[in-house]
Design a protein around this motif. Sequence first.
Motif, PDB file in Angstrom:
ATOM      1  N   GLN A 171       5.655  22.839 -32.294  1.00 41.08           N
ATOM      2  CA  GLN A 171       4.895  23.186 -31.091  1.00 41.08           C
ATOM      3  C   GLN A 171       5.823  23.360 -29.899  1.00 41.08           C
ATOM      4  OE1 GLN A 171       4.380  20.908 -28.276  1.00 41.08           O
ATOM      5  NE2 GLN A 171       3.024  22.289 -27.177  1.00 41.08           N
ATOM      6  N   LEU A 201      -0.372  28.200 -37.865  1.00 42.08           N
ATOM      7  CA  LEU A 201      -1.270  27.066 -37.651  1.00 42.08           C
ATOM      8  C   LEU A 201      -2.602  27.285 -38.352  1.00 42.08           C
ATOM      9  CD1 LEU A 201      -1.892  24.362 -36.308  1.00 42.08           C
ATOM     10  CD2 LEU A 201      -2.547  25.631 -34.238  1.00 42.08           C
ATOM     11  N   TRP A 258       5.346  18.966 -36.909  1.00 41.59           N
ATOM     12  CA  TRP A 258       4.412  19.855 -36.216  1.00 41.59           C
ATOM     13  C   TRP A 258       4.551  19.731 -34.703  1.00 41.59           C
ATOM     14  CZ3 TRP A 258       2.428  23.955 -38.248  1.00 41.59           C
ATOM     15  CH2 TRP A 258       2.283  24.026 -39.647  1.00 41.59           C
ATOM     16  N   SER A 281      -1.588  23.792 -26.706  1.00 41.19           N
ATOM     17  CA  SER A 281      -1.082  25.163 -26.847  1.00 41.19           C
ATOM     18  C   SER A 281      -2.191  26.120 -27.266  1.00 41.19           C
ATOM     19  CB  SER A 281       0.055  25.207 -27.870  1.00 41.19           C
ATOM     20  OG  SER A 281       1.206  24.562 -27.367  1.00 41.19           O
ATOM     21  N   THR A 282      -3.111  25.645 -28.095  1.00 47.85           N
ATOM     22  CA  THR A 282      -4.225  26.484 -28.533  1.00 47.85           C
ATOM     23  C   THR A 282      -5.159  26.791 -27.365  1.00 47.85           C
ATOM     24  OG1 THR A 282      -4.083  25.627 -30.783  1.00 47.85           O
ATOM     25  CG2 THR A 282      -6.175  26.634 -30.133  1.00 47.85           C
ATOM     26  N   LEU A 338       6.312  27.622 -31.220  1.00 48.46           N
ATOM     27  CA  LEU A 338       5.010  28.018 -30.685  1.00 48.46           C
ATOM     28  C   LEU A 338       5.078  28.245 -29.175  1.00 48.46           C
ATOM     29  CD1 LEU A 338       2.034  28.607 -31.123  1.00 48.46           C
ATOM     30  CD2 LEU A 338       1.585  26.146 -31.008  1.00 48.46           C
ATOM     31  N   ASN A 339       5.637  27.303 -28.451  1.00 51.37           N
ATOM     32  CA  ASN A 339       5.667  27.450 -26.990  1.00 51.37           C
ATOM     33  C   ASN A 339       6.632  28.530 -26.524  1.00 51.37           C
ATOM     34  OD1 ASN A 339       3.722  25.525 -26.754  1.00 51.37           O
ATOM     35  ND2 ASN A 339       4.921  24.121 -25.527  1.00 51.37           N
ATOM     36  N   LEU A 392      -0.685  20.380 -30.258  1.00 52.54           N
ATOM     37  CA  LEU A 392      -1.036  21.713 -30.735  1.00 52.54           C
ATOM     38  C   LEU A 392      -2.316  22.224 -30.085  1.00 52.54           C
ATOM     39  CD1 LEU A 392      -0.142  21.212 -34.479  1.00 52.54           C
ATOM     40  CD2 LEU A 392       0.981  22.814 -32.919  1.00 52.54           C
ATOM     41  N   ASN A 412       6.461  15.398 -25.504  1.00 53.09           N
ATOM     42  CA  ASN A 412       6.224  14.942 -26.874  1.00 53.09           C
ATOM     43  C   ASN A 412       6.876  13.586 -27.134  1.00 53.09           C
ATOM     44  OD1 ASN A 412       4.800  17.272 -27.235  1.00 53.09           O
ATOM     45  ND2 ASN A 412       6.158  18.160 -28.758  1.00 53.09           N
ATOM     46  N   LYS A 454      -0.873  16.736 -22.099  1.00 48.76           N
ATOM     47  CA  LYS A 454      -0.623  16.097 -23.401  1.00 48.76           C
ATOM     48  C   LYS A 454      -0.590  14.580 -23.249  1.00 48.76           C
ATOM     49  CE  LYS A 454       2.765  19.485 -25.093  1.00 48.76           C
ATOM     50  NZ  LYS A 454       4.192  19.589 -25.458  1.00 48.76           N
TER      51      LYS A 454
END
Length: 198
Positions: A91, A133, A87, A159-160, A95-96, A156, A58, A14
């Motif tokens: 994430q 998402l 967002w 992660s995708t 999401l994670n 994001l 982040n 990231k």
Amino acid sequence: MKLLGRSSSINVRKVLWTCAELGLTPAHDETDTDIRALNPKGLVPVLVDGGLVLTESNTICRYLAAREGRHDLLPETPAARAQVESWMDWQASDLNTAWRGVFMGRVRNHPDFADPAVQDASIRDWTKQMRILEDRLSSTGAYAAGGDFTLADIVLALSTNRWERTPMDRPALPAIAAWMDRLSSRPGFSQHCRNGVP
């Protein structure tokens, strides 16, 4: 400026992608030998910028965008910035958290996640989160925070990429596929998000 942490880490990548967007080339230490001394949590990445030591990927991305005055990546106005940060926070949390069971079980082969029921539950939760998402990108027709590319898209997309590469059955998510295709022209995407794969 120095960045510590292996580039195989999703969280280090990231920061590397953010640096590519910003035109920054920090010295990069892949060894992780000084991590514990700089970060008591023992996690990567760690950014050292003069006398400042920062942890949490982040947060580092937000710091670098603000440091460089890149309000396109992290807006200055409170409402627009909050859209990006919401967002990014999602994430890092929902999401994670969702992918941990299946990723740790099937990719890292961690014995604590060997139970197929744990992996299946993780897949269901991860799919649920990815559909959030998908719906968001269908709504904006462009990027996570709206019509413009921001830091939210960087975190994001990492992660995708993990979603795409983890061995499991997954539904077709066309808005996400189109978004990843749009991102492919960004500086650093192939090297830092797609693991060097064009």
